[in-house]
Design a protein around this motif. Structure first.
Motif, short mmCIF file in Angstrom:
data_model
loop_
_atom_site.label_atom_id
_atom_site.label_comp_id
_atom_site.label_asym_id
_atom_site.label_seq_id
_atom_site.Cartn_x
_atom_site.Cartn_y
_atom_site.Cartn_z
N GLY A 18 12.85 -14.50 0.37
CA GLY A 18 13.40 -13.23 -0.08
C GLY A 18 13.62 -12.28 1.08
N GLY A 19 14.20 -11.13 0.78
CA GLY A 19 14.51 -10.14 1.80
C GLY A 19 13.35 -9.24 2.11
N PRO A 20 13.56 -8.25 3.00
CA PRO A 20 12.49 -7.36 3.43
C PRO A 20 11.77 -6.63 2.30
CG PRO A 20 14.35 -7.17 4.91
CD PRO A 20 14.80 -8.04 3.77
N ASP A 21 12.46 -6.34 1.20
CA ASP A 21 11.81 -5.62 0.11
C ASP A 21 10.68 -6.42 -0.52
OD1 ASP A 21 13.35 -3.37 0.42
OD2 ASP A 21 14.80 -3.92 -1.13
N SER A 22 10.66 -7.74 -0.27
CA SER A 22 9.59 -8.58 -0.84
C SER A 22 8.46 -8.83 0.15
CB SER A 22 10.17 -9.92 -1.30
OG SER A 22 10.61 -10.69 -0.18
N TRP A 23 8.60 -8.35 1.39
CA TRP A 23 7.55 -8.55 2.38
C TRP A 23 6.31 -7.73 2.04
CZ3 TRP A 23 10.90 -7.59 7.38
CH2 TRP A 23 11.85 -8.63 7.49
N GLU A 24 5.17 -8.12 2.60
CA GLU A 24 3.91 -7.40 2.40
C GLU A 24 3.32 -6.97 3.74
OE1 GLU A 24 1.16 -9.54 -0.01
OE2 GLU A 24 2.61 -9.89 -1.63
N PHE A 25 2.75 -5.78 3.75
CA PHE A 25 2.09 -5.23 4.94
C PHE A 25 0.59 -5.41 4.75
CE2 PHE A 25 1.23 -1.32 7.73
CZ PHE A 25 1.52 -2.01 8.89
N VAL A 26 -0.01 -6.31 5.53
CA VAL A 26 -1.39 -6.72 5.28
C VAL A 26 -2.26 -6.46 6.51
CG1 VAL A 26 -0.64 -8.48 3.64
CG2 VAL A 26 -0.97 -9.10 6.04
N GLU A 27 -3.56 -6.53 6.28
CA GLU A 27 -4.54 -6.37 7.36
C GLU A 27 -5.40 -7.61 7.41
OE1 GLU A 27 -6.75 -2.50 8.78
OE2 GLU A 27 -7.90 -3.41 7.15
N GLU A 28 -5.55 -8.17 8.60
CA GLU A 28 -6.33 -9.40 8.76
C GLU A 28 -7.07 -9.36 10.08
OE1 GLU A 28 -3.43 -12.54 6.35
OE2 GLU A 28 -3.48 -12.54 8.53
N ARG A 29 -8.09 -10.21 10.19
CA ARG A 29 -8.79 -10.37 11.46
C ARG A 29 -7.89 -11.11 12.44
NH1 ARG A 29 -13.23 -7.04 11.89
NH2 ARG A 29 -14.20 -6.88 9.83
#
Length: 318
Positions: A18-29
């Motif tokens: 999918g396009g950018p609108d379906s991306w997720e901004f996440v936090e990880e180690r």
């Protein structure tokens, strides 16, 4: 270092096609760098159409989630044991750029050291983060068409990011470039040594009038039917026409197509990195940046990019 001790990093991922609108901004180690790896604290991430195209369809055997972003500029925050970067010795605190990496839309990223080079001191971080994808693409376009000093070439999309890099590299080699653009972008084409012509009906005749002689090669950075048709009309040897956007037309018409995903293109672009970095360091290759966005506004940056007329490169700033 235990998992709890590893620093946290925020980054953008595609969890499904999918396009950018379906991306997720996440936090990880963040993974600690091993031998042959370094960690970069990102100061700017380059924004390119390929960042979204890569994951839009879910093809090419992708395994999701996929980290987004191919090039960054920043500072080394960790260096793996007995590790040198692509440009030589490295130490924590060095300013660097990285190209053809995964996950550049991030606050920090651990990447193969061979893909990391000392940042040109002449460029800001947003400029440096946008140097190599367009720069290596432009260099390959000139190389595969055999553009030579004294020749006249036609460049479609001369005021775009790739086009501006083509103009600069061609000028350094003594290659004359006639570049298509909208009239409000003519000054940008002239600024970098090109001779602008307006795209649209009658383009071939306008190019003939400006060229006053043969057009040896054509470089298509826009992918429109007009760009391909006019190139075919004006350039005698189809092997000297190249496109980065009209892949279907290339196959049908017997002209060249290049892309970073092609093995030959990847090899060339890796080999030319050091040359382009040196040009930038000497002030011979600049990167116009139109706008920067906070890292968490990656979707908005791609909306602007999708207009096709951002007026220069875009960058994300953590």
């Amino acid at each position: 270092m235990s998992s709890e001790e590893r620093p946290l990093a925020q980054h953008w991922v595609a969890t499904a096609p999918g396009g950018p609108d379906s991306w997720e901004f996440v936090e990880e180690r963040l993974a600690a760098p091993g031998h042959g790896e370094v960690t970069i604290r990102v100061h700017a991430s380059g924004v390119n159409p390929a960042d979204a195209k890569h994951v839009a369809s879910g093809g090419s055997g992708l395994e999701f989630p996929v980290p987004i972003g191919y090039e960054v500029s920043g500072v080394l925050s960790a260096v793996g044991p007995d590790t040198r970067i692509g440009s030589g010795a490295a130490a924590i605190g060095d300013e660097v750029i990285a190209f053809r990496v995964r996950g550049g839309y991030a606050t920090a990223v651990t990447v193969p050291a061979e893909k990391v080079f000392a940042k040109p001191s002449t460029l800001t971080h947003p400029e440096a983060a946008n140097l190599l994808l367009v720069g290596t693409t432009a260099a390959e376009m000139l190389a595969v068409t055999g553009a030579a000093p004294g020749e006249t070439v036609l460049l479609h999309g001369a005021s775009g990011a790739v086009g501006v890099s083509v103009l600069q590299q061609a000028r350094l080699r003594g290659i004359r470039v006639i570049g298509t653009a909208s009239t409000d972008r003519f000054d940008e084409v002239r600024r970098f040594g090109g001779e602008p012509v307006r795209y649209g009906p009658g383009l071939a005749d306008r190019v003939r009038e400006v060229s006053a002689g043969p057009v040896a090669a054509a470089l298509d950075a826009v992918g429109t039917d007009e760009a391909v048709d006019v190139s075919l009309e004006l350039v005698a040897d189809r092997r000297r026409i190249v496109t980065i956007a009209a892949l279907g037309r290339a196959e049908a018409e017997g002209i060249q197509a290049i892309a970073g995903s092609m093995p030959a293109s990847a090899r060339f672009r890796d080999e030319v990195r050091s040359e382009l970095i040196a040009l930038a360091q000497n002030g011979d290759l600049v990167v116009p940046v139109a706008r920067t966005f906070p890292l968490d506004e990656a979707r908005q940056a791609h909306r602007v990019l999708a207009t096709g007329h951002p007026g220069g490169k875009l960058a994300l700033i953590p």
